[in-house]
Design an enzyme around this catalytic site. Structure first.
Site, PDB file in Angstrom:
ATOM      1  N   LEU A 235       0.915  -1.325  -0.042  1.00 59.32           N
ATOM      2  CA  LEU A 235      -0.039   0.011  -0.035  1.00 59.32           C
ATOM      3  C   LEU A 235       0.876   1.329  -0.235  1.00 59.32           C
ATOM      4  O   LEU A 235       0.454   2.339  -0.572  1.00 59.32           O
ATOM      5  CB  LEU A 235      -0.868  -0.047   1.342  1.00 59.32           C
ATOM      6  CG  LEU A 235      -1.888  -1.112   1.332  1.00 59.32           C
ATOM      7  CD1 LEU A 235      -2.743  -1.192   2.596  1.00 59.32           C
ATOM      8  CD2 LEU A 235      -2.834  -1.320   0.105  1.00 59.32           C
ATOM      9  N   GLU A 237       5.008   3.316   1.590  1.00 63.39           N
ATOM     10  CA  GLU A 237       6.319   2.873   2.214  1.00 63.39           C
ATOM     11  C   GLU A 237       6.631   4.405   3.020  1.00 63.39           C
ATOM     12  O   GLU A 237       6.165   5.452   2.324  1.00 63.39           O
ATOM     13  CB  GLU A 237       7.332   2.918   1.230  1.00 63.39           C
ATOM     14  CG  GLU A 237       8.627   2.578   1.823  1.00 63.39           C
ATOM     15  CD  GLU A 237       9.577   2.172   0.821  1.00 63.39           C
ATOM     16  OE1 GLU A 237      10.848   1.946   1.465  1.00 63.39           O
ATOM     17  OE2 GLU A 237       9.525   1.689  -0.298  1.00 63.39           O
ATOM     18  N   GLY A 241       8.606   2.021   7.333  1.00 64.52           N
ATOM     19  CA  GLY A 241       8.598   1.025   6.753  1.00 64.52           C
ATOM     20  C   GLY A 241       7.710   0.696   5.732  1.00 64.52           C
ATOM     21  O   GLY A 241       7.165   1.705   5.461  1.00 64.52           O
ATOM     22  N   GLU A 242       7.394  -0.296   5.470  1.00 66.09           N
ATOM     23  CA  GLU A 242       6.435  -0.567   4.338  1.00 66.09           C
ATOM     24  C   GLU A 242       5.046  -1.236   4.955  1.00 66.09           C
ATOM     25  O   GLU A 242       4.911  -1.709   5.943  1.00 66.09           O
ATOM     26  CB  GLU A 242       6.911  -1.733   3.310  1.00 66.09           C
ATOM     27  CG  GLU A 242       8.437  -1.348   2.796  1.00 66.09           C
ATOM     28  CD  GLU A 242       8.789  -2.526   1.786  1.00 66.09           C
ATOM     29  OE1 GLU A 242       9.620  -2.228   0.979  1.00 66.09           O
ATOM     30  OE2 GLU A 242       7.984  -3.834   1.936  1.00 66.09           O
ATOM     31  N   LYS A 257       2.270  -3.443   9.000  1.00 66.18           N
ATOM     32  CA  LYS A 257       3.466  -2.560   8.768  1.00 66.18           C
ATOM     33  C   LYS A 257       4.674  -3.518   8.942  1.00 66.18           C
ATOM     34  O   LYS A 257       4.779  -4.031  10.108  1.00 66.18           O
ATOM     35  CB  LYS A 257       3.389  -1.475   9.970  1.00 66.18           C
ATOM     36  CG  LYS A 257       4.470  -0.254   9.746  1.00 66.18           C
ATOM     37  CD  LYS A 257       4.150   0.613  10.552  1.00 66.18           C
ATOM     38  CE  LYS A 257       2.860   1.338  10.423  1.00 66.18           C
ATOM     39  NZ  LYS A 257       2.889   2.015   9.179  1.00 66.18           N
ATOM     40  N   ASP A 349       4.652  12.440  15.075  1.00 65.46           N
ATOM     41  CA  ASP A 349       4.512  12.427  13.690  1.00 65.46           C
ATOM     42  C   ASP A 349       3.120  12.689  13.224  1.00 65.46           C
ATOM     43  O   ASP A 349       2.778  12.001  12.296  1.00 65.46           O
ATOM     44  CB  ASP A 349       5.332  11.148  13.103  1.00 65.46           C
ATOM     45  CG  ASP A 349       5.506  11.596  11.791  1.00 65.46           C
ATOM     46  OD1 ASP A 349       5.691  12.544  11.110  1.00 65.46           O
ATOM     47  OD2 ASP A 349       5.735  10.357  10.802  1.00 65.46           O
ATOM     48  N   ARG A 353      -0.833  11.794   6.511  1.00 64.61           N
ATOM     49  CA  ARG A 353      -0.284  10.746   5.846  1.00 64.61           C
ATOM     50  C   ARG A 353      -0.434   9.639   6.786  1.00 64.61           C
ATOM     51  O   ARG A 353      -0.215   8.563   6.703  1.00 64.61           O
ATOM     52  CB  ARG A 353       1.083  10.583   5.521  1.00 64.61           C
ATOM     53  CG  ARG A 353       2.116  11.090   6.527  1.00 64.61           C
ATOM     54  CD  ARG A 353       3.292  11.174   6.005  1.00 64.61           C
ATOM     55  NE  ARG A 353       4.270  11.707   7.280  1.00 64.61           N
ATOM     56  CZ  ARG A 353       4.450  13.050   7.252  1.00 64.61           C
ATOM     57  NH1 ARG A 353       4.021  13.890   6.579  1.00 64.61           N
ATOM     58  NH2 ARG A 353       5.225  13.523   8.291  1.00 64.61           N
ATOM     59  N   ASN A 354      -0.574  10.030   8.444  1.00 66.59           N
ATOM     60  CA  ASN A 354      -0.752   8.762   9.319  1.00 66.59           C
ATOM     61  C   ASN A 354      -2.127   9.044   9.951  1.00 66.59           C
ATOM     62  O   ASN A 354      -2.363   8.600  11.042  1.00 66.59           O
ATOM     63  CB  ASN A 354       0.346   9.320  10.601  1.00 66.59           C
ATOM     64  CG  ASN A 354       1.648   9.101  10.321  1.00 66.59           C
ATOM     65  OD1 ASN A 354       1.813   8.158   9.329  1.00 66.59           O
ATOM     66  ND2 ASN A 354       2.816   9.784  10.741  1.00 66.59           N
TER      67      ASN A 354
END
Length: 491
Positions: A235, A237, A241-242, A257, A349, A353-354
């Site tokens: 999905l 990176e 991590g990915e 994750k 963070d 995006r999170n």
């Protein structure tokens, strides 16, 4: 197979007779065997002088598929009785006495020297060694030797140098000699360690005392074997991590994750994973499981079908959202952040995006607290690298001072992202330029779709003095009030 074993391994005759009594003559008694028992212990007791060809350590877990095989776990000590092609007949030396066949490539020979040495740790991974060395009472200069993960039959030396863990490959020559560096070979691990204890400057890591062993913590209900999960589709990176879409036990869709241990600070990992397990709120992404034994590490969570908020806002569907929907999103995030604030957990963070988006525009916060796991240099402000400087409060970017108030600054940037439909803040500026501009008093301009009262809230989030910024509780109440008024006017 049975007839072959009966012919060539005559010392197992009583064992085979026990399993297949039909081979016994009609007048033969089973003697002392319990017909229901399956342990090999009677055979071992009746043959105490079985030869020890070699002592081996188990490299991987193996589950017996039949009565002639032996189930073992990584780190078990076995005595090899017979080598037979791709298998070895082995006897377990600890726990329940038993013997059976094990794949030959699942074991590695060890010698009596390592078996009795307090500095040798059999069957542990690189990450497990790091966790041991950074855990009290171990300190600067603690060391251990473990089996090499990449080269079975060889070793690795792990040493704690203040807060850093250094790993050195111990190569084995054709004659059995051991070395870390060319030109310095030793006949045994004991002599190798003695040399580097005295000449520690050669490897820049003092060897002061062997690592102190501690009991391995019992697995909790969150820890699951990696084999239960299947990665289906990557999905994205990011810093941690990915992220993959996957499936758990071939039934439940999940997000996985995948994290590399080399990018993490081992001493923080356990603490942050415990945080993830203990935090429960409707607006936080739900943790399902963790795979922390070995590499790579998996953090398994619920799957949010519409992906992260930044990508969603910039999509065709996201761009159709009305202002009332945008405010609803910000209220949901403020709700989850209020809970984290009450729990004294700093996200570090917070950004679009999170935030993950599901059906019916449900939004949930992800990656809370994981920034602590990363190495310090990941959050450098030097250069224009892919780091969250543009979302980070000045005191956090400059002095590594993180708090709920630094999260509030990031929330103000998230408000900007929402009302610009996913636009990158400080577009066109490097990280260094961003820091300089903020220090000089520059603030992002009001987005076209953003009302003056919401922009005023953004500016409050970006106050120079952290104590002048609102709490998340205040932000939640203020935004919910704006949301209710707007909803009322539309109805």
């Amino acid at each position: 197979m049975e007839e072959f074993l009966r012919k060539h391994l005559t010392f197992l005759t009583s064992f085979w007779n026990k399993i297949h009594p039909s081979h016994l003559p009609s007048n033969c008694s089973l003697g002392f065997f319990d017909p229901e028992a399956v342990s090999l212990q009677p055979d071992l007791d009746s043959n105490p002088e079985l030869p020890d060809i070699s002592l081996v350590s188990v490299l991987y877990d193996f589950t017996a598929r039949g009565m002639d095989e032996l189930s073992v776990q990584r780190g078990d000590k076995l005595s090899i009785i017979k080598e037979d092609g791709e298998y070895v007949l082995a006897r377990r030396l600890s726990g329940e006495l038993a013997m059976g066949y094990v794949p030959a490539n699942y074991v590695a020979k060890i010698d009596r020297e390592t078996a009795s040495s307090n500095w040798y740790f059999s069957g542990i991974t690189r990450n497990e060694a790091q966790l041991l060395l950074v855990s009290p009472p171990n300190c600067h200069g603690s060391f251990l030797i473990r089996d090499s993960e990449s080269s079975p039959g060889e070793y690795s030396l792990s040493v704690r140098n203040h807060t850093k863990i250094n790993h050195f490959r111990i190569c084995k020559g054709p004659s059995g000699s051991l070395c870390i560096q060319q030109g310095h070979t030793f006949p045994s691990l004991e002599e190798l360690l003695t040399f580097y204890m005295v000449n520690w400057k050669v490897i820049q890591s003092p060897l002061l005392q062997p690592c102190i062993r501690k009991r391995t913590p019992e697995k909790d209900e969150w820890e699951r074997p990696r084999s239960e999960f299947m990665l289906r589709r990557k999905l994205g990176e990011g810093y941690f991590g990915e992220v993959w879409e996957g499936v758990w036990k071939n039934t439940l869709p999940v997000a996985i994750k995948v994290m590399k241990q080399a990018d993490m600070r081992a001493e923080d990992f356990t603490k942050e994973i415990q945080n993830l397990k203990s935090l429960k709120h409707d607006k936080l992404i739900k943790l399902y499981a963790v795979c922390s034994m070995g590499e790579p590490l998996y953090i398994v969570t619920e799957l949010m079908r519409k992906g992260n908020l930044q990508s969603y806002l910039s999509s065709a569907e996201g761009k159709e959202l009305r202002t009332v929907c945008l405010i609803d999103i910000t209220c949901q995030v403020a709700d989850g952040m209020t809970y984290l604030e009450e729990q004294h957990v700093v996200h570090r963070d917070l950004a679009a995006r999170n935030i993950l988006v599901g059906n019916n525009l449900i939004c949930k916060i992800a990656d809370f607290g994981l920034a602590r796991i990363l190495k310090d240099d990941v959050y450098s402000t030097r250069g224009d690298t892919k780091i969250p400087v543009k979302w980070t409060a000045p005191e956090a970017a400059n002095y590594r001072t993180y708090s709920s108030k630094s999260d509030v600054w990031s929330y103000g940037i998230l408000l900007y992202e929402v009302f610009t439909y996913g636009q990158c803040p400080y577009e066109g500026m490097t990280n260094q330029e961003t820091i300089q501009q903020i220090t000089q008093g520059y603030r992002l301009p009001r987005p076209v779709t953003c009302s003056p009262n919401i922009y005023c809230t953004m500016l409050e989030c970006w106050s120079v003095n952290p104590e002048d910024r609102p709490s998340f509780l205040d932000l939640r109440e203020k935004l919910y009030s704006i949301y209710r008024r707007l909803q009322h006017s539309l109805s």
